[in-house]
Design an enzyme around this catalytic site. Structure first.
Site, PDB file in Angstrom:
ATOM      1  N   GLY A  78       1.226  -1.178  -0.395  1.00  0.00           N
ATOM      2  CA  GLY A  78       0.191  -0.188   0.316  1.00  0.00           C
ATOM      3  C   GLY A  78       1.198   1.459   0.157  1.00  0.00           C
ATOM      4  O   GLY A  78       0.694   1.830   0.677  1.00  0.00           O
TER       5      GLY A  78
ATOM      6  N   SER B 231      -6.731   0.351  13.187  1.00  0.00           N
ATOM      7  CA  SER B 231      -7.842   1.176  13.718  1.00  0.00           C
ATOM      8  C   SER B 231      -7.718   1.437  14.539  1.00  0.00           C
ATOM      9  O   SER B 231      -9.033   0.808  15.072  1.00  0.00           O
ATOM     10  CB  SER B 231      -8.194   1.463  12.375  1.00  0.00           C
ATOM     11  OG  SER B 231      -9.354   2.307  11.931  1.00  0.00           O
TER      12      SER B 231
ATOM     13  N   GLU C 159     -11.204   2.809  14.616  1.00  0.00           N
ATOM     14  CA  GLU C 159     -12.486   2.111  14.087  1.00  0.00           C
ATOM     15  C   GLU C 159     -12.587   0.747  15.043  1.00  0.00           C
ATOM     16  O   GLU C 159     -14.052   0.568  14.855  1.00  0.00           O
ATOM     17  CB  GLU C 159     -12.899   1.864  12.710  1.00  0.00           C
ATOM     18  CG  GLU C 159     -12.753   3.268  11.696  1.00  0.00           C
ATOM     19  CD  GLU C 159     -14.114   4.551  12.574  1.00  0.00           C
ATOM     20  OE1 GLU C 159     -15.372   3.666  12.788  1.00  0.00           O
ATOM     21  OE2 GLU C 159     -14.101   5.388  11.705  1.00  0.00           O
TER      22      GLU C 159
ATOM     23  N   TYR D   3     -15.767  -1.557   7.811  1.00  0.00           N
ATOM     24  CA  TYR D   3     -14.480  -1.788   7.354  1.00  0.00           C
ATOM     25  C   TYR D   3     -13.529  -2.125   9.028  1.00  0.00           C
ATOM     26  O   TYR D   3     -12.828  -2.793   9.337  1.00  0.00           O
ATOM     27  CB  TYR D   3     -13.880   0.411   7.530  1.00  0.00           C
ATOM     28  CG  TYR D   3     -12.518   0.859   7.788  1.00  0.00           C
ATOM     29  CD1 TYR D   3     -12.163  -0.053   6.906  1.00  0.00           C
ATOM     30  CD2 TYR D   3     -12.499   1.040   8.529  1.00  0.00           C
ATOM     31  CE1 TYR D   3     -10.782   0.487   7.221  1.00  0.00           C
ATOM     32  CE2 TYR D   3     -10.752   1.628   8.938  1.00  0.00           C
ATOM     33  CZ  TYR D   3      -9.824   1.201   8.097  1.00  0.00           C
ATOM     34  OH  TYR D   3      -8.709   1.947   8.515  1.00  0.00           O
TER      35      TYR D   3
ATOM     36  N   ARG E 293      -3.920  13.594   2.480  1.00  0.00           N
ATOM     37  CA  ARG E 293      -5.310  12.307   2.012  1.00  0.00           C
ATOM     38  C   ARG E 293      -6.675  12.441   1.020  1.00  0.00           C
ATOM     39  O   ARG E 293      -6.709  13.519   0.220  1.00  0.00           O
ATOM     40  CB  ARG E 293      -6.031  13.396   3.290  1.00  0.00           C
ATOM     41  CG  ARG E 293      -7.446  12.092   4.074  1.00  0.00           C
ATOM     42  CD  ARG E 293      -6.810  11.033   4.680  1.00  0.00           C
ATOM     43  NE  ARG E 293      -8.011  11.084   5.605  1.00  0.00           N
ATOM     44  CZ  ARG E 293      -8.236   9.323   6.370  1.00  0.00           C
ATOM     45  NH1 ARG E 293      -7.608   8.918   5.569  1.00  0.00           N
ATOM     46  NH2 ARG E 293      -8.675   9.263   7.531  1.00  0.00           N
TER      47      ARG E 293
ATOM     48  N   ARG F  26     -13.556  12.709  16.994  1.00  0.00           N
ATOM     49  CA  ARG F  26     -12.467  12.258  16.780  1.00  0.00           C
ATOM     50  C   ARG F  26     -11.115  12.512  16.972  1.00  0.00           C
ATOM     51  O   ARG F  26     -10.853  13.666  17.606  1.00  0.00           O
ATOM     52  CB  ARG F  26     -12.358  12.824  14.176  1.00  0.00           C
ATOM     53  CG  ARG F  26     -13.726  11.671  14.079  1.00  0.00           C
ATOM     54  CD  ARG F  26     -13.191  10.362  14.530  1.00  0.00           C
ATOM     55  NE  ARG F  26     -14.260   9.448  13.412  1.00  0.00           N
ATOM     56  CZ  ARG F  26     -15.394   9.002  14.175  1.00  0.00           C
ATOM     57  NH1 ARG F  26     -15.330   9.745  15.222  1.00  0.00           N
ATOM     58  NH2 ARG F  26     -16.075   8.241  13.197  1.00  0.00           N
TER      59      ARG F  26
HETATM   60  P1  NAP Z   1      -5.240   5.378   1.326  1.00  0.00           P
HETATM   61  O1  NAP Z   1      -4.722   6.112   1.462  1.00  0.00           O
HETATM   62  O2  NAP Z   1      -6.398   4.052   1.249  1.00  0.00           O
HETATM   63  O3  NAP Z   1      -4.126   4.059   1.264  1.00  0.00           O
HETATM   64  C1  NAP Z   1      -4.666   2.912   0.758  1.00  0.00           C
HETATM   65  C2  NAP Z   1      -3.643   1.824   0.321  1.00  0.00           C
HETATM   66  O4  NAP Z   1      -3.348  -0.164  -0.022  1.00  0.00           O
HETATM   67  C3  NAP Z   1      -3.287   2.054  -1.578  1.00  0.00           C
HETATM   68  O5  NAP Z   1      -1.876   2.396  -1.340  1.00  0.00           O
HETATM   69  C4  NAP Z   1      -3.603   1.465  -1.995  1.00  0.00           C
HETATM   70  O6  NAP Z   1      -2.946   0.627  -2.858  1.00  0.00           O
HETATM   71  C5  NAP Z   1      -3.835  -0.240  -1.241  1.00  0.00           C
HETATM   72  N1  NAP Z   1      -4.610  -0.835  -1.525  1.00  0.00           N
HETATM   73  C6  NAP Z   1      -5.990  -1.503  -1.479  1.00  0.00           C
HETATM   74  N2  NAP Z   1      -6.676  -2.085  -2.150  1.00  0.00           N
HETATM   75  C7  NAP Z   1      -5.648  -2.790  -2.247  1.00  0.00           C
HETATM   76  C8  NAP Z   1      -5.764  -4.448  -1.887  1.00  0.00           C
HETATM   77  N3  NAP Z   1      -6.686  -5.038  -3.058  1.00  0.00           N
HETATM   78  N4  NAP Z   1      -3.996  -5.194  -2.346  1.00  0.00           N
HETATM   79  C9  NAP Z   1      -2.735  -4.371  -2.461  1.00  0.00           C
HETATM   80  N5  NAP Z   1      -3.163  -2.739  -1.807  1.00  0.00           N
HETATM   81  C10 NAP Z   1      -4.100  -2.454  -1.794  1.00  0.00           C
HETATM   82  O7  NAP Z   1      -5.036   5.033   3.064  1.00  0.00           O
HETATM   83  P2  NAP Z   1      -3.763   5.425   4.397  1.00  0.00           P
HETATM   84  O8  NAP Z   1      -4.716   6.611   5.006  1.00  0.00           O
HETATM   85  O9  NAP Z   1      -2.655   5.789   3.847  1.00  0.00           O
HETATM   86  O10 NAP Z   1      -4.061   4.701   5.396  1.00  0.00           O
HETATM   87  C11 NAP Z   1      -3.015   3.502   5.740  1.00  0.00           C
HETATM   88  C12 NAP Z   1      -3.692   2.129   6.645  1.00  0.00           C
HETATM   89  O11 NAP Z   1      -3.767   2.354   7.462  1.00  0.00           O
HETATM   90  C13 NAP Z   1      -4.888   1.314   5.738  1.00  0.00           C
HETATM   91  O12 NAP Z   1      -4.427   0.078   5.816  1.00  0.00           O
HETATM   92  C14 NAP Z   1      -5.552   1.762   7.085  1.00  0.00           C
HETATM   93  O13 NAP Z   1      -7.439   1.073   6.408  1.00  0.00           O
HETATM   94  C15 NAP Z   1      -5.101   2.267   8.277  1.00  0.00           C
HETATM   95  N6  NAP Z   1      -5.856   3.463   9.217  1.00  0.00           N
HETATM   96  C16 NAP Z   1      -5.507   4.862   8.256  1.00  0.00           C
HETATM   97  C17 NAP Z   1      -6.202   5.674   9.248  1.00  0.00           C
HETATM   98  C18 NAP Z   1      -6.173   6.977   8.657  1.00  0.00           C
HETATM   99  O14 NAP Z   1      -6.503   7.468   9.956  1.00  0.00           O
HETATM  100  N7  NAP Z   1      -5.504   7.980   7.517  1.00  0.00           N
HETATM  101  C19 NAP Z   1      -6.681   5.092  10.555  1.00  0.00           C
HETATM  102  C20 NAP Z   1      -6.503   3.945  10.860  1.00  0.00           C
HETATM  103  C21 NAP Z   1      -5.572   3.363   9.987  1.00  0.00           C
HETATM  104  P3  NAP Z   1      -3.050   0.061  -4.568  1.00  0.00           P
HETATM  105  O15 NAP Z   1      -4.416   1.759  -5.604  1.00  0.00           O
HETATM  106  O16 NAP Z   1      -1.395   1.976  -5.558  1.00  0.00           O
HETATM  107  O17 NAP Z   1      -2.897  -0.769  -4.821  1.00  0.00           O
END
Ligand code: NAP
Length: 321
Positions: free
Chosen positions: A8, A125, A127, A148, A183, A216
């Protein structure tokens, strides 16, 4: 030189983590589902593309995930890959579970087979806490209220199970909301900062949002990737809440974002009940004392600085005023 595999890498956190690890001297591999995506797909990585190795892999395809681990032979694996949108998880619940929940098993099995000594970070998370009242810490009961959140609970316990069953170094970071100018536009805070910029540039005259009273704990993504790395440098694997410990309502965020451009949000924002979720998670507030005392982590960017950073970046994107 250490090698890291970021699953990711194209996302918000993946891009900040990449920059952080490159500065530390790591060799960085990262996965994306499509190597041939549009340039906008890689926009967060533009400054570092020549310094990293991208691998095509999908958490829903066992073979591609195993090959990614085999190719990278990492010392550290960061699983940031997920269907990460709470809102989309209501519409795509099966795909969310396939990616975010079962995908974690696929990845951990691959790590167990091909890089069993690698240290593994799982992006858990806040959540997962859902209905459990704030403040939430590592001992708070999980009661997710979204597809989620349910998938993330599955992934959390999978990481714990691999740690306990196979003595793998697997650690969960239970991250509260973290934001940045990187974001995705579909997320609330970016919707607000982008909405403010659109209003300033005359491209919109109002901003429709859901529940303004949702609370939040918002931090800056750049601070949170440092916590991820610290967790993998610890003597033993463990699970940590990563949060600021400060609660703000959506209204607070909106009010500050509009104030940044000397506007009153009440003149522009419409709270539309149609945008409310089937079950609201009303209040998330993390207690980060454990990571502060065990690993010495501290967030550096305040809530006000975060809002200002996001609004300023979106204003800049639309051009000079
Ligand atoms: P994001 O910007 O939505 O990035 C998600 C990544 O997951 C993308 O790079 C996407 O890459 C990849 N992805 C999606 N479907 C996939 C699949 N089937 N196989 C492999 N890769 C896949 O999320 P983020 O904000 O950076 O968050 C990073 C992680 O932390 C996530 O797991 C999110 O749930 C978790 N999280 C985020 C927050 C927050 O506030 N941001 C809070 C708690 C937890 P491609 O599209 O290039 O494949």
């Amino acid at each position: 030189m250490k090698t890291a595999l970021i699953v990711g890498i194209t996302g918000q956190d993946g891009s900040y983590l990449t920059e952080f690890l490159l500065k530390k001297g790591y060799e960085v591999y990262g996965t994306t589902r499509s190597l041939h995506g549009s340039s906008s797909h890689f926009v967060r990585l533009l400054d570092v593309l020549s310094d990293i190795t991208l691998i095509q892999a999908d958490l829903t395809e066992e073979g591609s995930i195993a090959a990614a681990v085999r190719d990278a032979m990492p010392d550290e694996v960061y699983n940031l890959g997920a269907q990460s949108s709470v809102a989309s998880s209501w519409k795509n619940s099966v795909m969310t579970a396939e990616t975010t929940a079962v995908g974690t098993v696929r990845l951990l099995e691959a790590v167990r087979s091909y890089a069993p000594d690698a240290r593994y970070y799982q992006a858990s998370s806040s959540e997962m806490f859902g209905r459990s009242p704030p403040p939430q810490d590592e001992k708070t009961m999980f009661h997710p209220r979204t597809p989620y959140g349910v998938s993330k609970v599955f992934a959390y316990w999978t990481a714990v199970n691999f740690r306990e069953s196979y003595q793998m170094f697997a650690a969960n970071g239970i991250l509260f909301n973290h934001e940045s100018p990187r974001r995705g536009l579909e997320y609330l805070t970016r919707k607000v900062s982008d909405g403010v910029a659109q209003i300033v540039f005359g491209k919109a005259d109002s901003l429709q949002l859901g529940n303004l009273d949702t609370v939040r704990d918002w931090g800056f993504a750049g601070d949170y990737v440092r916590a991820m790395w610290l967790m993998l440098q610890a003597d033993a694997p463990d699970d940590f809440v990563i949060a600021t410990g400060k609660a703000h309502s959506v209204r607070d965020f909106v009010e500050r974002a509009f104030a940044r451009v000397d506007l009153d949000y009440q003149d522009y924002v419409i709270s539309d009940p149609a945008l409310f979720r089937p079950y609201e998670v009303h209040s998330l507030l993390g207690d980060p004392r454990k990571i502060k005392s065990c690993l010495g982590w501290e967030p550096e960017v305040s809530f006000d600085e975060l809002v200002a950073m996001m609004v300023d970046a979106d204003l800049k994107r639309y051009g000079p005023l």
